[in-house]
Design a protein around this motif. Structure first.
Motif, PDB file in Angstrom:
ATOM      1  N   ASP A  73      16.385  61.721  -2.338  1.00  0.00           N
ATOM      2  CA  ASP A  73      15.641  60.523  -2.732  1.00  0.00           C
ATOM      3  C   ASP A  73      16.625  59.439  -3.156  1.00  0.00           C
ATOM      4  N   LEU A  74      16.307  58.208  -2.820  1.00  0.00           N
ATOM      5  CA  LEU A  74      17.150  57.077  -3.182  1.00  0.00           C
ATOM      6  C   LEU A  74      16.630  56.455  -4.468  1.00  0.00           C
ATOM      7  N   PRO A  75      17.428  56.470  -5.549  1.00  0.00           N
ATOM      8  CA  PRO A  75      16.950  55.805  -6.770  1.00  0.00           C
ATOM      9  C   PRO A  75      16.946  54.291  -6.536  1.00  0.00           C
ATOM     10  N   VAL A  76      15.882  53.624  -6.944  1.00  0.00           N
ATOM     11  CA  VAL A  76      15.787  52.182  -6.737  1.00  0.00           C
ATOM     12  C   VAL A  76      15.504  51.468  -8.048  1.00  0.00           C
ATOM     13  N   THR A  77      15.910  50.215  -8.092  1.00  0.00           N
ATOM     14  CA  THR A  77      15.690  49.353  -9.247  1.00  0.00           C
ATOM     15  C   THR A  77      14.728  48.252  -8.842  1.00  0.00           C
ATOM     16  N   ALA A  78      13.833  47.872  -9.724  1.00  0.00           N
ATOM     17  CA  ALA A  78      12.869  46.813  -9.419  1.00  0.00           C
ATOM     18  C   ALA A  78      13.594  45.567  -8.936  1.00  0.00           C
ATOM     19  N   GLY A  79      13.130  45.017  -7.814  1.00  0.00           N
ATOM     20  CA  GLY A  79      13.721  43.809  -7.251  1.00  0.00           C
ATOM     21  C   GLY A  79      14.865  44.060  -6.289  1.00  0.00           C
TER      22      GLY A  79
END
Length: 93
Positions: free
Chosen positions: A53-59
């Protein structure tokens, strides 16, 4: 002198991206050509639960590489890291 630091930084970044691509190809058994089929923005921050899974940050802007059979897509972030992201966490506008 600063020019050399920038070149070194780009070389290091390129090497890291190659390493991430190699890891992606081995982990996902992905032998197709890597093409960006769309771009998306992460709607919210989501930590990764698994290594795939790729951790993502808002925006955060992501390149969409491939669509899976489920409700996830394979994305690449600006650091060259690949992983699954659920479609519900993305905005394709």
């Amino acid at each position: 002198r600063n020019i050399f630091k920038v070149k070194k930084s780009n070389a290091e970044k390129s090497k890291k991206m190659e390493k991430e691509e190699k890891f992606f190809r081995e982990t996902f058994m992905y032998d197709k050509e890597i093409n960006v089929i769309n771009t998306a923005t992460a709607e919210r921050s989501v930590p990764s639960k698994r290594r795939v899974d790729l951790p993502v940050t808002a925006g955060e802007r992501l390149d969409v590489i491939d669509v899976t059979e489920g409700n996830a897509v394979i994305c690449r972030n600006s650091e060259g890291r690949y992983g699954y992201v659920l479609v519900e966490h993305l905005n394709f506008r």
